[in-house]
Design an enzyme around this catalytic site. Sequence first.
Site, PDB file in Angstrom:
ATOM      1  N   ARG A   1       0.855  -1.315   0.060  1.00 16.56           N
ATOM      2  CA  ARG A   1       0.056  -0.240  -0.010  1.00 16.56           C
ATOM      3  C   ARG A   1       0.804   1.095   0.140  1.00 16.56           C
ATOM      4  O   ARG A   1       0.404   2.315  -0.247  1.00 16.56           O
ATOM      5  CB  ARG A   1      -0.935  -0.270   0.947  1.00 16.56           C
ATOM      6  CG  ARG A   1      -2.095   1.133   1.228  1.00 16.56           C
ATOM      7  CD  ARG A   1      -3.290   0.764   1.888  1.00 16.56           C
ATOM      8  NE  ARG A   1      -3.291  -0.376   2.878  1.00 16.56           N
ATOM      9  CZ  ARG A   1      -3.050   0.148   4.307  1.00 16.56           C
ATOM     10  NH1 ARG A   1      -2.855   1.378   4.395  1.00 16.56           N
ATOM     11  NH2 ARG A   1      -3.054  -0.675   5.025  1.00 16.56           N
TER      12      ARG A   1
ATOM     13  N   TYR B   1     -11.825  22.040 -13.496  1.00 16.15           N
ATOM     14  CA  TYR B   1     -12.485  20.769 -13.891  1.00 16.15           C
ATOM     15  C   TYR B   1     -13.822  20.373 -13.238  1.00 16.15           C
ATOM     16  O   TYR B   1     -13.637  20.470 -11.974  1.00 16.15           O
ATOM     17  CB  TYR B   1     -11.555  19.685 -13.717  1.00 16.15           C
ATOM     18  CG  TYR B   1     -11.705  18.213 -14.046  1.00 16.15           C
ATOM     19  CD1 TYR B   1     -12.037  17.908 -15.445  1.00 16.15           C
ATOM     20  CD2 TYR B   1     -11.768  17.226 -13.030  1.00 16.15           C
ATOM     21  CE1 TYR B   1     -12.129  16.622 -15.662  1.00 16.15           C
ATOM     22  CE2 TYR B   1     -11.763  16.162 -13.290  1.00 16.15           C
ATOM     23  CZ  TYR B   1     -12.250  15.578 -14.624  1.00 16.15           C
ATOM     24  OH  TYR B   1     -12.406  14.308 -14.947  1.00 16.15           O
TER      25      TYR B   1
ATOM     26  N   ASP C   1      -3.878  22.398 -10.854  1.00 11.73           N
ATOM     27  CA  ASP C   1      -3.969  21.244 -11.765  1.00 11.73           C
ATOM     28  C   ASP C   1      -3.294  21.759 -13.202  1.00 11.73           C
ATOM     29  O   ASP C   1      -3.613  22.569 -13.912  1.00 11.73           O
ATOM     30  CB  ASP C   1      -5.412  21.194 -12.005  1.00 11.73           C
ATOM     31  CG  ASP C   1      -5.619  19.992 -12.789  1.00 11.73           C
ATOM     32  OD1 ASP C   1      -4.846  19.503 -13.859  1.00 11.73           O
ATOM     33  OD2 ASP C   1      -6.941  19.393 -12.893  1.00 11.73           O
TER      34      ASP C   1
ATOM     35  N   LYS D   1      -4.130  11.609 -18.830  1.00 17.59           N
ATOM     36  CA  LYS D   1      -3.871  12.141 -20.074  1.00 17.59           C
ATOM     37  C   LYS D   1      -2.570  12.033 -20.811  1.00 17.59           C
ATOM     38  O   LYS D   1      -2.274  11.080 -21.419  1.00 17.59           O
ATOM     39  CB  LYS D   1      -4.321  13.900 -19.983  1.00 17.59           C
ATOM     40  CG  LYS D   1      -5.473  14.015 -18.814  1.00 17.59           C
ATOM     41  CD  LYS D   1      -6.963  13.592 -19.720  1.00 17.59           C
ATOM     42  CE  LYS D   1      -8.154  13.295 -18.858  1.00 17.59           C
ATOM     43  NZ  LYS D   1      -8.306  14.559 -17.915  1.00 17.59           N
TER      44      LYS D   1
HETATM   45  C1  LIG Z   1      -9.265  14.356 -16.625  1.00 16.53           C
HETATM   46  C2  LIG Z   1      -8.846  15.564 -15.616  1.00 16.53           C
HETATM   47  C3  LIG Z   1      -8.575  15.182 -14.510  1.00 16.53           C
HETATM   48  C4  LIG Z   1      -9.006  13.844 -13.864  1.00 16.53           C
HETATM   49  O1  LIG Z   1      -8.305  12.913 -14.290  1.00 16.53           O
HETATM   50  P1  LIG Z   1      -8.749  11.181 -13.942  1.00 16.53           P
HETATM   51  O2  LIG Z   1      -7.468  10.612 -14.079  1.00 16.53           O
HETATM   52  O3  LIG Z   1      -9.841  11.199 -15.014  1.00 16.53           O
HETATM   53  O4  LIG Z   1      -9.344  11.247 -12.628  1.00 16.53           O
HETATM   54  C5  LIG Z   1      -8.486  16.272 -13.718  1.00 16.53           C
HETATM   55  N1  LIG Z   1      -8.039  17.457 -13.995  1.00 16.53           N
HETATM   56  C6  LIG Z   1      -8.212  17.639 -15.371  1.00 16.53           C
HETATM   57  C7  LIG Z   1      -7.735  19.165 -16.127  1.00 16.53           C
HETATM   58  C8  LIG Z   1      -8.633  16.646 -16.186  1.00 16.53           C
HETATM   59  O5  LIG Z   1      -8.596  17.191 -17.562  1.00 16.53           O
END
Ligand SMILES: *Cc1c(COP(=O)(O)O)cnc(C)c1O
Length: 390
Positions: free
Chosen positions: A54, A107, A179, A204
């Site tokens: 973990r 987001y 972010d 992404k």
């Molecule tokens: C897709 C996305 C997230 C979330 O990511 P996941 O891996 O799908 O949980 C967070 N912030 C932004 C800007 C995103 O495009």
Amino acid sequence: MKKDTLVTHAGRHPERFDGMVNTPVFRASTVTFPTVAEMGRRHASCYDLPYYGRYGTPTTLALEEAVAAVEGARFGVAVPSGMGAIAATLLTILRPGDHLLMVDSVYGPTRKFCDSALTRMGIETTYYDPLIGAGIAALMTPATKLVFCESPGSLTFEVQDIPAIAEAAHRTGALVALDNTWASPLFFAPFTKGVDLSIQAATKYVVGHSDALLGTITLNDRTLYERLKETLVMFGYSTGSEEAFLGMRGLRSLSARLERHQRNALAVARWLQDQPEVARVLYPALPDDPGHALWARDFTGASGLFGVLLNPASKAQVTAMLDGMTHFAMGFSWGGFESLILATTGNIPRSARPWTWEGPSLRLHVGLEDPEDLIADLRAGLDRLTREPA
Ligand SMILES: *Cc1c(COP(=O)(O)O)cnc(C)c1O
């Protein structure tokens, strides 16, 4: 070391793995120890050495090391998804009674987390105008512990003045989280711009192939790093080694891929700007975008994701366009090698700065296909939109 060299070498230790170029996928829950003393020693430094599944494996630790190095931080943590990285950051820093300043263009699921989970915990969120800059000082209260940024904003692509926001936040002792998914770890260097914690939805561009969910948080403060790790272990947020491996594999080609995403996206965005059905393209790399000057000052590139505002058209017309696309697939998420298209019409919740566009809107992710094919696909789509009765 320059960025491209770091992307190639960071987090690799062939000497530990019989010379293998890549850190293998370790499948492990239990870690065993030869002596009581060794068990005690590993437990004491459980965040740096495999101690129990973990807490991480050599594969997840390698990813953490690599992403931290590329993004320019001392520490990194791997999380099972981007949303997990956002939740872990907010839950680690905020306590009941605290105040959070959250960018209005964030987001959507982050907004939902603030409005439900944080509200339930007695943590107050104020949404702020993404273009507020140094004016954020007026919203800071003694209870403000965190200013959360996302630049450019999800769906609407406003560029934030992160250095000005960070300076105002730090003056009253608040932390700044960003972010940084749109820029990836390569096109915005958060720790040279005053950011304290940088979040990647590594799902992404880091993974880059639409085949794994993964998140990362990078930071410089050791105490905060240990608190974050503690949150993750407490909540049972453990990242799979397979996903961490896919993140590392993606990272090695990140720079090469992003360069192509950028070139293709610019070609498609410039072409779209000239089409009669298009009102505006929301892409800070375009010289006439309102965020261009800040983007040019703070970013070293633009990724393949941007917005498109269409001139007024009916729902049936937009549907006729989207239903017949050949190369652009419809889907959530982005950052993989392939092109995606998404209608964002009426799906842009705001409270601080209203989003006033009345017409349809789209989000495009421009992939690694030949841009001429993508442009032909979009032209045929716009023709279907025009032909369809309103
Ligand atoms: C897709 C996305 C997230 C979330 O990511 P996941 O891996 O799908 O949980 C967070 N912030 C932004 C800007 C995103 O495009």
